[in-house]
Design a protein around this motif. Sequence first.
Motif, short mmCIF file in Angstrom:
data_model
loop_
_atom_site.label_atom_id
_atom_site.label_comp_id
_atom_site.label_asym_id
_atom_site.label_seq_id
_atom_site.Cartn_x
_atom_site.Cartn_y
_atom_site.Cartn_z
N ALA A 65 0.66 -1.17 0.20
CA ALA A 65 -0.16 0.24 -0.01
C ALA A 65 0.83 1.06 -0.14
CB ALA A 65 -0.89 -0.07 1.14
N VAL A 66 1.84 1.27 0.77
CA VAL A 66 3.09 2.15 0.67
C VAL A 66 3.31 2.56 -0.72
CG1 VAL A 66 5.17 3.34 1.83
CG2 VAL A 66 3.34 1.99 3.11
N HIS A 67 3.89 1.49 -1.21
CA HIS A 67 4.30 1.80 -2.69
C HIS A 67 3.24 1.95 -3.68
CE1 HIS A 67 8.32 0.44 -1.47
NE2 HIS A 67 7.81 -1.07 -1.01
N ALA A 71 3.30 4.95 -6.40
CA ALA A 71 2.87 4.63 -7.96
C ALA A 71 1.76 5.74 -8.31
CB ALA A 71 2.40 3.34 -8.08
N VAL A 72 0.89 5.97 -7.49
CA VAL A 72 -0.32 7.01 -7.71
C VAL A 72 0.43 8.34 -7.92
CG1 VAL A 72 -2.20 8.23 -6.76
CG2 VAL A 72 -1.95 5.81 -6.47
N VAL A 75 2.06 8.03 -11.53
CA VAL A 75 1.29 8.29 -12.33
C VAL A 75 0.49 9.70 -12.45
CG1 VAL A 75 -0.89 7.12 -13.45
CG2 VAL A 75 1.03 5.72 -12.42
N GLY A 76 -0.01 9.96 -11.32
CA GLY A 76 -0.79 11.29 -11.39
C GLY A 76 -0.16 12.40 -11.65
N GLY A 77 1.23 12.51 -11.42
CA GLY A 77 2.16 13.21 -11.67
C GLY A 77 2.20 13.63 -13.16
N ALA A 100 7.40 11.77 -5.64
CA ALA A 100 7.49 10.00 -6.11
C ALA A 100 8.98 9.98 -6.38
CB ALA A 100 6.82 9.94 -7.44
N TRP A 101 9.74 10.75 -6.92
CA TRP A 101 11.29 10.52 -7.14
C TRP A 101 11.98 10.24 -5.60
CZ3 TRP A 101 14.91 8.83 -10.24
CH2 TRP A 101 16.20 9.32 -9.91
N PHE A 102 11.72 11.18 -4.80
CA PHE A 102 11.99 10.97 -3.49
C PHE A 102 11.76 9.52 -2.77
CE2 PHE A 102 12.67 15.71 -3.17
CZ PHE A 102 14.15 15.64 -3.02
N LEU A 103 10.46 9.08 -2.96
CA LEU A 103 10.04 8.09 -2.29
C LEU A 103 10.19 6.86 -3.11
CD1 LEU A 103 6.53 9.56 -1.36
CD2 LEU A 103 8.60 9.11 0.02
N ARG A 104 10.99 6.70 -4.16
CA ARG A 104 11.09 5.60 -5.08
C ARG A 104 11.91 4.67 -4.42
NH1 ARG A 104 15.32 8.85 -5.83
NH2 ARG A 104 17.37 7.99 -6.19
N PRO A 105 11.85 3.26 -4.78
CA PRO A 105 12.56 2.00 -3.94
C PRO A 105 14.17 2.53 -4.36
CG PRO A 105 10.68 1.22 -5.17
CD PRO A 105 10.63 2.73 -5.56
#
Length: 400
Positions: A65-67, A71-72, A75-77, A100-105
């Motif tokens: 769910a965190v990932h 992803a949202v 995609v939203g960005g 999203a870049w900061f949170l990427r795996p």
Amino acid sequence: MAWCAACDWNVDPGQPEAPTGPLEILRHRLARQHGEKLLAEVTTDGPLRPGRDAAALLALVLALAVHGVTAVLLVGGLLLAVLGWGGGLPVLGALCLLVAWFLRPRFARLPEDEPVLRRAEAPELFALVDEIAATTGTTGVHAASVTDAYNASVSTYGLRRRRLLSIGLGLWESLTTEQRIALLGHELGHYANGDTRRGLIVGNALRSLNTWRYLLSPVEHPTPVEAVFNFLYLLPRSAVTGALMALDHLTLRATQRGEYLADSFAARCGSTEAAVGMLDRLLVSESATAALLRESNSHRTRRTGAPADSNASRNGLWEHLAAHMDSIPASEYERQRRCGALRGHSVDSTHPPTHLRRARLLATAALPAAVTMDTARRTALQAELKGARDTVARRVMNGR
């Protein structure tokens, strides 16, 4: 340290700092709850084996769910940036993409500031690692890094999740041959026990949540505008903290159980006696750190204004460290064990206290060493590590 074995006077003169913040307080409370109960469980249930339970499944679902949030945002960005022209939506889309870049795996890389050995450079070391890995029921590593730390660890690097063994010479040079085998058995055992926190999905989810906490952390002594943002961040910050606390709750017990399991692998590989001795060495890590600092200060004082010594390890750094560790009296180990019993889980919420790990090994049937090294093999291994020992010794002696 002067102390009284009869009344425990001065057994623990330096108290650890109390945990601060709801997350750390929860971690330490959970550690205390699991501690003695988990010790009884892993001592009486027979041989420890890797396993999965409902908590591990829930942790996986929460991590996904965190990932999913990342992803949202991605995609939203993209949609906002591409389809939102003519208004301010592309700016919002760019912000979403940035978050999203900061949170990427993340996929770790090989260390660039430490000696790294490959199989072709150290065939004896990797053959030993392979033998120990086979004993623990896993496979070997692709690379080994060498540091000055009083520690050892295993991790992965790159998209292909290759395995890295990190050997801290501060600890390695303080151990006997059998204890070194037990140490490697413990570390490689982490690959075999399937610790979810070390996995790609849950491990990266924990990193993402910690990144969220950092991004949403309140500004201290805020201006009026910053105070508004602090207020707006309150709800999402609480949600992130709650998710992180939940993921901690779901994985902490398995993580602590994994340490006991890794200790079982240490005893199987190097013998129970060697595994207990290795844990005892961990109790006196501060003494080893102080010894290395004294050697570094002494070396730099003698060589002020002189060029760096290219043969620093020939000055006997590691030999001096080993001699210092061998000189520590049995009473100091006993004091440290009593100190650990008094502190319990207040120092490290992710590892069981060392005295409990030691007690668990002593409470189970003693095991002989499954992996041994003769003199020729020890000599070959020492020769392979010579270059790394020299490099790390130079850095220690020159204060880097």
